[in-house]
Enzyme design. Sequence first.
Site, mmCIF file in Angstrom:
data_model
loop_
_atom_site.group_PDB
_atom_site.id
_atom_site.type_symbol
_atom_site.label_atom_id
_atom_site.label_comp_id
_atom_site.label_asym_id
_atom_site.label_seq_id
_atom_site.Cartn_x
_atom_site.Cartn_y
_atom_site.Cartn_z
ATOM 1 N N SER A 180 -10.606 -3.804 4.066
ATOM 2 C CA SER A 180 -11.738 -3.016 3.843
ATOM 3 C C SER A 180 -13.166 -3.103 4.129
ATOM 4 O O SER A 180 -12.818 -4.681 4.611
ATOM 5 C CB SER A 180 -11.487 -2.635 2.418
ATOM 6 N N TYR A 237 -11.866 -4.967 -7.504
ATOM 7 C CA TYR A 237 -11.615 -4.458 -5.835
ATOM 8 C C TYR A 237 -11.938 -5.219 -4.561
ATOM 9 O O TYR A 237 -11.336 -6.108 -3.749
ATOM 10 C CB TYR A 237 -12.079 -2.802 -5.355
ATOM 11 N N LYS A 254 -9.078 -7.681 -1.310
ATOM 12 C CA LYS A 254 -8.962 -7.247 0.286
ATOM 13 C C LYS A 254 -9.704 -8.898 0.748
ATOM 14 O O LYS A 254 -9.658 -8.922 1.447
ATOM 15 C CB LYS A 254 -10.233 -5.931 0.245
ATOM 16 N N ASP A 283 8.486 0.951 -3.870
ATOM 17 C CA ASP A 283 6.912 0.630 -4.209
ATOM 18 C C ASP A 283 6.329 -0.780 -4.134
ATOM 19 O O ASP A 283 7.669 -1.426 -3.837
ATOM 20 C CB ASP A 283 7.848 0.622 -6.085
#
Length: 344
Positions: free
Chosen positions: A184, A197, A201, A105
Amino acid sequence: MLPLPAWGPVAYITLLAVIAPAALMGLWRRRGARRLAAGTHVLITGGSKGLGLALARQCAQRGCSVTVVARSQPDLDAALQQLREAAVAGGAERAGQRLQALSADTADPAKLKKMLAEAESTAGPVNVLICNAGFSAPGLFVEQGPEVHERQMRVNYLGTVHTVQAALPGMLERRQGRIVLVASTMAVLGFAGYSSYAPSKWAVRGLADCLHNELQGTGVHISVAYPPDTDTPGYATEMETKPALCKAVNAALGSELFSAEKVAKALLGGIEAGNYHLPSPDFGQNLLVSSMTGLSPKRFWLPLEMLLGPFMPLITSLFGWIADRAARRHNEAHGMPPRAYPVD
């Protein structure tokens, strides 16, 4: 020999100022170029599905040793079988090739370091680290509580930090390696539905720029990727919660859904070329990256950047106007009533 044109000293100096940086930029972009072939150990987090798995398969086909990392053991077992099939399909000489799928993880630095030690004991030092683990949970800002923002920042950004910190010391000691931070499209733009989000990024992109400068002369090189909308299980999950406003803006911008294999091929080509900004199959996105490079290497060849320069404000302003108009029309048609943030 043709005579030189009768220009003045200022004109010649100007011409030199254009050509010399372009030549140097061409050399700069190629520093750290490395063919991904037999003997290269590539480790990919988030490698059991989607883009990460597509990258892993293509590396295995090239004869690389590949380690994929994820949390789910069943997904890892399935991914490992696909890597073995890809290696056989590649048909190249692969003496010493190692393929492995290890559970870890990225939120747990201690387990990451243990996993890295296990991976390197089997397949040798990691030459290329691809930090791909992450997820998107789209939603309107007024409907998402701070815990949604925190989780994406913890997984997408801090997970990347932990992974780099686990692998970087060994690369610095060997004075060799490439680290790829997967950001992204939302690392160079932002629109409705991605307020929780996109910042995570943008943070990954900021980390990449800082590391690119900090690691100059160490033999360790940085690349940053900007995957467009990609047909993956993660994208399918994202679509389940994507707000109608987000879909309307996305559609207005003409977003295209690309296959994971096509995106992976473009990214690996950029890695092999030693690029900092890795290319995307979406040319419009590449233009946006070009307009957002800051102090980092330019996305395109410098003379092309200079030719595009006068037009980029127009292009980016047009994209922004389209996105704002789509959002305004949707809100006027459907309304956006104020809502309280979710409470536990």
